[in-house]
Design a protein around this motif. Structure first.
Motif, PDB file in Angstrom:
ATOM      1  N   VAL A 163      16.218 -14.297 -68.578  1.00 18.49           N
ATOM      2  CA  VAL A 163      17.625 -14.014 -68.311  1.00 18.49           C
ATOM      3  C   VAL A 163      17.941 -14.617 -66.949  1.00 18.49           C
ATOM      4  O   VAL A 163      17.199 -14.411 -65.983  1.00 18.49           O
ATOM      5  N   LEU A 164      18.998 -15.407 -66.873  1.00 22.13           N
ATOM      6  CA  LEU A 164      19.466 -15.945 -65.590  1.00 22.13           C
ATOM      7  C   LEU A 164      20.471 -14.961 -65.033  1.00 22.13           C
ATOM      8  O   LEU A 164      21.465 -14.638 -65.686  1.00 22.13           O
ATOM      9  N   LYS A 165      20.201 -14.503 -63.783  1.00 21.78           N
ATOM     10  CA  LYS A 165      21.085 -13.507 -63.172  1.00 21.78           C
ATOM     11  C   LYS A 165      21.566 -14.004 -61.817  1.00 21.78           C
ATOM     12  O   LYS A 165      20.825 -14.630 -61.080  1.00 21.78           O
ATOM     13  N   SER A 166      22.804 -13.689 -61.551  1.00 20.12           N
ATOM     14  CA  SER A 166      23.362 -13.886 -60.210  1.00 20.12           C
ATOM     15  C   SER A 166      24.304 -12.719 -59.968  1.00 20.12           C
ATOM     16  O   SER A 166      24.436 -11.832 -60.813  1.00 20.12           O
ATOM     17  N   GLU A 167      24.987 -12.781 -58.839  1.00 13.17           N
ATOM     18  CA  GLU A 167      25.925 -11.692 -58.540  1.00 13.17           C
ATOM     19  C   GLU A 167      27.099 -11.680 -59.516  1.00 13.17           C
ATOM     20  O   GLU A 167      27.672 -10.638 -59.789  1.00 13.17           O
ATOM     21  N   THR A 168      27.446 -12.833 -60.039  1.00  8.16           N
ATOM     22  CA  THR A 168      28.655 -12.925 -60.864  1.00  8.16           C
ATOM     23  C   THR A 168      28.400 -13.200 -62.341  1.00  8.16           C
ATOM     24  O   THR A 168      29.329 -13.169 -63.128  1.00  8.16           O
ATOM     25  N   LEU A 169      27.147 -13.514 -62.703  1.00  8.56           N
ATOM     26  CA  LEU A 169      26.923 -13.803 -64.109  1.00  8.56           C
ATOM     27  C   LEU A 169      25.528 -13.420 -64.559  1.00  8.56           C
ATOM     28  O   LEU A 169      24.620 -13.240 -63.744  1.00  8.56           O
ATOM     29  N   GLU A 170      25.427 -13.289 -65.860  1.00  2.95           N
ATOM     30  CA  GLU A 170      24.131 -12.998 -66.486  1.00  2.95           C
ATOM     31  C   GLU A 170      24.103 -13.731 -67.826  1.00  2.95           C
ATOM     32  O   GLU A 170      24.962 -13.529 -68.664  1.00  2.95           O
ATOM     33  N   ILE A 171      23.101 -14.588 -67.993  1.00  8.39           N
ATOM     34  CA  ILE A 171      22.956 -15.350 -69.236  1.00  8.39           C
ATOM     35  C   ILE A 171      21.642 -14.943 -69.884  1.00  8.39           C
ATOM     36  O   ILE A 171      20.567 -15.125 -69.299  1.00  8.39           O
ATOM     37  N   ASP A 172      21.747 -14.412 -71.078  1.00  5.38           N
ATOM     38  CA  ASP A 172      20.567 -13.929 -71.806  1.00  5.38           C
ATOM     39  C   ASP A 172      19.987 -15.069 -72.642  1.00  5.38           C
ATOM     40  O   ASP A 172      20.559 -15.461 -73.646  1.00  5.38           O
ATOM     41  N   ASN A 173      18.860 -15.571 -72.198  1.00  7.77           N
ATOM     42  CA  ASN A 173      18.146 -16.612 -72.937  1.00  7.77           C
ATOM     43  C   ASN A 173      16.786 -16.094 -73.404  1.00  7.77           C
ATOM     44  O   ASN A 173      15.809 -16.838 -73.443  1.00  7.77           O
ATOM     45  N   THR A 174      16.750 -14.819 -73.768  1.00  6.51           N
ATOM     46  CA  THR A 174      15.524 -14.301 -74.375  1.00  6.51           C
ATOM     47  C   THR A 174      15.434 -14.887 -75.776  1.00  6.51           C
ATOM     48  O   THR A 174      16.447 -15.290 -76.365  1.00  6.51           O
ATOM     49  N   VAL A 175      14.222 -14.947 -76.304  1.00  8.43           N
ATOM     50  CA  VAL A 175      14.040 -15.512 -77.640  1.00  8.43           C
ATOM     51  C   VAL A 175      14.863 -14.723 -78.650  1.00  8.43           C
ATOM     52  O   VAL A 175      15.511 -15.314 -79.528  1.00  8.43           O
ATOM     53  N   GLU A 176      14.901 -13.416 -78.502  1.00 11.07           N
ATOM     54  CA  GLU A 176      15.667 -12.586 -79.426  1.00 11.07           C
ATOM     55  C   GLU A 176      17.157 -12.938 -79.393  1.00 11.07           C
ATOM     56  O   GLU A 176      17.813 -13.043 -80.433  1.00 11.07           O
ATOM     57  N   ALA A 177      17.704 -13.144 -78.180  1.00 11.56           N
ATOM     58  CA  ALA A 177      19.131 -13.488 -78.047  1.00 11.56           C
ATOM     59  C   ALA A 177      19.409 -14.870 -78.605  1.00 11.56           C
ATOM     60  O   ALA A 177      20.414 -15.085 -79.289  1.00 11.56           O
ATOM     61  N   LEU A 178      18.495 -15.822 -78.337  1.00 10.10           N
ATOM     62  CA  LEU A 178      18.690 -17.188 -78.844  1.00 10.10           C
ATOM     63  C   LEU A 178      18.643 -17.212 -80.373  1.00 10.10           C
ATOM     64  O   LEU A 178      19.475 -17.858 -81.020  1.00 10.10           O
ATOM     65  N   VAL A 179      17.683 -16.501 -80.947  1.00 13.02           N
ATOM     66  CA  VAL A 179      17.601 -16.432 -82.418  1.00 13.02           C
ATOM     67  C   VAL A 179      18.817 -15.672 -82.962  1.00 13.02           C
ATOM     68  O   VAL A 179      19.344 -16.020 -84.021  1.00 13.02           O
ATOM     69  N   GLY A 180      19.315 -14.684 -82.231  1.00 11.30           N
ATOM     70  CA  GLY A 180      20.532 -13.969 -82.639  1.00 11.30           C
ATOM     71  C   GLY A 180      21.726 -14.902 -82.724  1.00 11.30           C
ATOM     72  O   GLY A 180      22.533 -14.809 -83.653  1.00 11.30           O
ATOM     73  N   GLU A 181      21.850 -15.821 -81.754  1.00 12.77           N
ATOM     74  CA  GLU A 181      22.937 -16.803 -81.794  1.00 12.77           C
ATOM     75  C   GLU A 181      22.788 -17.719 -83.003  1.00 12.77           C
ATOM     76  O   GLU A 181      23.768 -18.010 -83.698  1.00 12.77           O
ATOM     77  N   ILE A 182      21.557 -18.159 -83.234  1.00 12.79           N
ATOM     78  CA  ILE A 182      21.296 -19.014 -84.396  1.00 12.79           C
ATOM     79  C   ILE A 182      21.618 -18.254 -85.681  1.00 12.79           C
ATOM     80  O   ILE A 182      22.196 -18.807 -86.611  1.00 12.79           O
ATOM     81  N   ARG A 183      21.263 -16.984 -85.692  1.00 10.21           N
ATOM     82  CA  ARG A 183      21.540 -16.163 -86.888  1.00 10.21           C
ATOM     83  C   ARG A 183      23.034 -16.096 -87.156  1.00 10.21           C
ATOM     84  O   ARG A 183      23.473 -16.219 -88.295  1.00 10.21           O
ATOM     85  N   ASN A 184      23.821 -15.888 -86.109  1.00  6.16           N
ATOM     86  CA  ASN A 184      25.275 -15.825 -86.283  1.00  6.16           C
ATOM     87  C   ASN A 184      25.821 -17.105 -86.912  1.00  6.16           C
ATOM     88  O   ASN A 184      26.760 -17.058 -87.700  1.00  6.16           O
ATOM     89  N   GLU A 185      25.225 -18.219 -86.561  1.00  2.61           N
ATOM     90  CA  GLU A 185      25.698 -19.511 -87.070  1.00  2.61           C
ATOM     91  C   GLU A 185      25.159 -19.824 -88.468  1.00  2.61           C
ATOM     92  O   GLU A 185      25.790 -20.560 -89.218  1.00  2.61           O
ATOM     93  N   THR A 186      23.975 -19.301 -88.807  1.00  7.67           N
ATOM     94  CA  THR A 186      23.297 -19.734 -90.036  1.00  7.67           C
ATOM     95  C   THR A 186      23.157 -18.665 -91.109  1.00  7.67           C
ATOM     96  O   THR A 186      22.714 -18.967 -92.211  1.00  7.67           O
ATOM     97  N   GLU A 187      23.511 -17.440 -90.816  1.00 12.22           N
ATOM     98  CA  GLU A 187      23.229 -16.328 -91.731  1.00 12.22           C
ATOM     99  C   GLU A 187      23.830 -16.537 -93.126  1.00 12.22           C
ATOM    100  O   GLU A 187      23.171 -16.298 -94.134  1.00 12.22           O
ATOM    101  N   ILE A 188      25.065 -17.002 -93.206  1.00  7.93           N
ATOM    102  CA  ILE A 188      25.698 -17.196 -94.520  1.00  7.93           C
ATOM    103  C   ILE A 188      24.933 -18.240 -95.320  1.00  7.93           C
ATOM    104  O   ILE A 188      24.643 -18.045 -96.510  1.00  7.93           O
ATOM    105  N   GLU A 189      24.580 -19.344 -94.672  1.00  8.74           N
ATOM    106  CA  GLU A 189      23.843 -20.406 -95.361  1.00  8.74           C
ATOM    107  C   GLU A 189      22.462 -19.919 -95.805  1.00  8.74           C
ATOM    108  O   GLU A 189      22.021 -20.203 -96.921  1.00  8.74           O
ATOM    109  N   VAL A 190      21.792 -19.173 -94.936  1.00  7.16           N
ATOM    110  CA  VAL A 190      20.472 -18.643 -95.281  1.00  7.16           C
ATOM    111  C   VAL A 190      20.587 -17.665 -96.458  1.00  7.16           C
ATOM    112  O   VAL A 190      19.762 -17.703 -97.390  1.00  7.16           O
ATOM    113  N   CYS A 191      21.614 -16.825 -96.443  1.00  6.16           N
ATOM    114  CA  CYS A 191      21.841 -15.897 -97.581  1.00  6.16           C
ATOM    115  C   CYS A 191      22.053 -16.686 -98.858  1.00  6.16           C
ATOM    116  O   CYS A 191      21.503 -16.328 -99.919  1.00  6.16           O
ATOM    117  N   TRP A 192      22.814 -17.750 -98.774  1.00  9.03           N
ATOM    118  CA  TRP A 192      23.085 -18.577 -99.952  1.00  9.03           C
ATOM    119  C   TRP A 192      21.780 -19.148-100.495  1.00  9.03           C
ATOM    120  O   TRP A 192      21.535 -19.115-101.692  1.00  9.03           O
TER     121      TRP A 192
END
Length: 197
Positions: A163-192
């Protein structure tokens, strides 16, 4: 005079017989009328009872048909819910396997971390907080990416990534979060792919 009394008594007896006979005939007629009226009433009553029975039976059949439809609908809904739950479990399992594969393969893990670092913003006092389960593996992957961020002594609860953290931002780049983003984009296709017949 005696004869006249006898005739009178006989006449009186005849009159009484006639009255009695007429009364009996009238009583019989009244009884017949009563029996016919009773038959008529019984017939009308039977008709009404039959109508009521038919209506009650029709109402009962309708109620039972409604109940059967309702039970069928509930069973179908429960079946569909169970099927959707099973499909969700399979889908969760697929994405869990993706996480396991990323974490379990050093080369893929390195590529994922490198890709996650490509567009990181530069913010003052930024630091990288490593995943608690694989901090050394992540440090090596970050070293290969030649990042100039401070590595925090803290860790984040995750199986891999950072996770990249600063006083003004936080970016979650954990493997779980990255796969979660991929899931949001691919879930319908994978279900199909998984569930289309």
């Amino acid at each position: 005079m005696r004869e006249s009394c006898i005739v009178k008594i006989m006449s009186l007896t005849d009159i009484l017989k006639t009255i009695k006979s007429e009364a009996e005939e009238e009583a019989e007629k009244i009884m017949d009328d009563g029996r016919q009226e009773e038959k008529k009433l019984k017939k009308e009553l039977a008709g009404l009872i039959k109508k009521d029975q038919e209506k009650l039976l029709a109402d009962f059949r309708n109620a039972m048909e409604k109940k059967v439809k309702q039970v069928k609908f509930q069973k179908e809904s429960a079946k569909k819910t169970m099927l959707l739950k099973k499909k969700r479990e399979i889908l969760d399992s697929v994405y869990e396997q993706v996480i396991e594969r990323i974490i379990g393969n050093d080369e893929i893990y390195g590529q994922v971390i490198k890709k996650a670092t490509e567009n990181l913003p530069s913010a003052k006092n930024s630091e990288i907080v490593l995943a608690g389960e694989n901090p050394e593996k992540t440090k090596m992957a970050l070293g290969a990416a030649r990042l100039k961020y401070k590595i925090s002594d803290e860790t984040v609860e995750a199986r891999g990534g950072f996770v990249l953290k600063s006083e003004t931002l936080e970016i979650d780049n954990t493997v779980e979060a990255l796969v979660g983003e991929i899931r949001n984009e691919t879930e319908i296709e994978v279900c199909w792919i998984l569930f289309s017949e």
